[in-house]
Design an enzyme around this catalytic site. Sequence first.
Site, mmCIF file in Angstrom:
data_model
loop_
_atom_site.group_PDB
_atom_site.id
_atom_site.type_symbol
_atom_site.label_atom_id
_atom_site.label_comp_id
_atom_site.label_asym_id
_atom_site.label_seq_id
_atom_site.Cartn_x
_atom_site.Cartn_y
_atom_site.Cartn_z
ATOM 1 N NE ARG A 56 -4.037 2.001 2.237
ATOM 2 C CZ ARG A 56 -4.692 2.597 3.220
ATOM 3 N NH1 ARG A 56 -4.310 2.408 4.475
ATOM 4 N NH2 ARG A 56 -5.743 3.349 2.964
ATOM 5 C CB SER A 103 -6.002 5.416 0.002
ATOM 6 O OG SER A 103 -5.830 4.012 -0.002
ATOM 7 C CB SER A 104 -11.406 3.177 0.746
ATOM 8 O OG SER A 104 -12.016 3.894 -0.296
ATOM 9 C CD GLN A 105 -12.287 2.006 8.167
ATOM 10 O OE1 GLN A 105 -13.385 2.379 7.759
ATOM 11 N NE2 GLN A 105 -12.063 1.732 9.443
ATOM 12 N N PRO A 106 -8.880 0.317 4.841
ATOM 13 C CG PRO A 106 -6.578 -0.043 5.137
ATOM 14 C CD PRO A 106 -7.677 0.944 5.447
#
Length: 385
Positions: A56, A103-106
Amino acid sequence: MNQGTGIEERAGADAEPAPGIEQQAERLREEMTAALEDAGCLPDPAWRAAFRAVPRHLFVPYYYDPSGLKISRERRPGLWLRGVHSDNALVTRRVGGEPTSSSSQPSLMADMLHQLKTADGQRVLEIGTGTGYNAALLAHRLGDTGVTSIDITPELTAAARAHLAGAGYHPAVLTGDGALGWPESAPYDRIIGTCRVDAVPLPWLRQLTEDGLVVTPLGNAVARLRRTGPEQARGRFLSGAWFMPLRSTAAAAGRVPAAAPAEPGPADARPTALGATAMDDDAFRFLLSLLEPDLDWRRDPDPEGTAPTLVCLRAADGSTARLHRDGQVEEAGPRRLWARLEELHDAWAAAGHPEPQRFGITVDGPRQTLWLDSPEGPSWPLPHR
């Protein structure tokens, strides 16, 4: 999403480049994946492998903290690396001081990917490329040829291609209007949206295989729908979630310009039992996000509570409402806007204050209907977009 002006970083204690950053990233990525697995977000071994493999940190070279401070690999490597591997959404672009991409929450990404119910050999269209991290997870699971990703901003797609190539992935990343999908590569077995829509775009359904699935943020929740016809689908909401909206030139071109807001006055005042705290309930706000998607509301920011107005509301048709501290509401414009909220809140409260998971949606061409518990239950038409 255009590049913002940004805010300069403040040098911190870890301003010197940290040694062994790739080794640190690998360790933190393993810890993040293990935490997601422990939380039940990665039941599928294939997605666990993807989260373990995809770096990431290569997709998020910097992000903005809640104050707007830019945290980067170059200036704050330790803080940056920890943030990249936290279970948090990370703002990655700002324009005029406002967040425009993230970047979205994993854990949320993992849940949505799991809900796609993918199988080997399937093809997926992603709406909203962002940093390219989600496309990399998809490509690891399905192979480069199984993934097409689209975003409207050339700067974002160019950066995402570079991020993906740096991580060893080469899915198709295209610049275009996500609301229109990408018919050139259709049909797709699955479509995943990483940005909020107020109604299901019909081109997505036309580009799916006969029984394909869509997983997308719809209003303030994630929904999964199965295609039942060329412009038909049915599905349910899975969880509440807040995403940045899809930016679409085609959708914007079809909308009526917002009307000038009407100005209410004391002569329009009446008492109301609906207080300002109703607007703080995420479950009720979910209902509003679909049935009144253009609603703009503002709370009084005065911590001392001296201002007379608690809430100001405005709709795209020019309707307005003001709730005062004395329990009086003033309304003006073509609709009684606060009365509409009272009506919806009464129905929501009578149903037991339902969370998004109790709702579903049926799409029949331009007619899209939100329903409670079952298609035969209480229902509300979504506004035509």
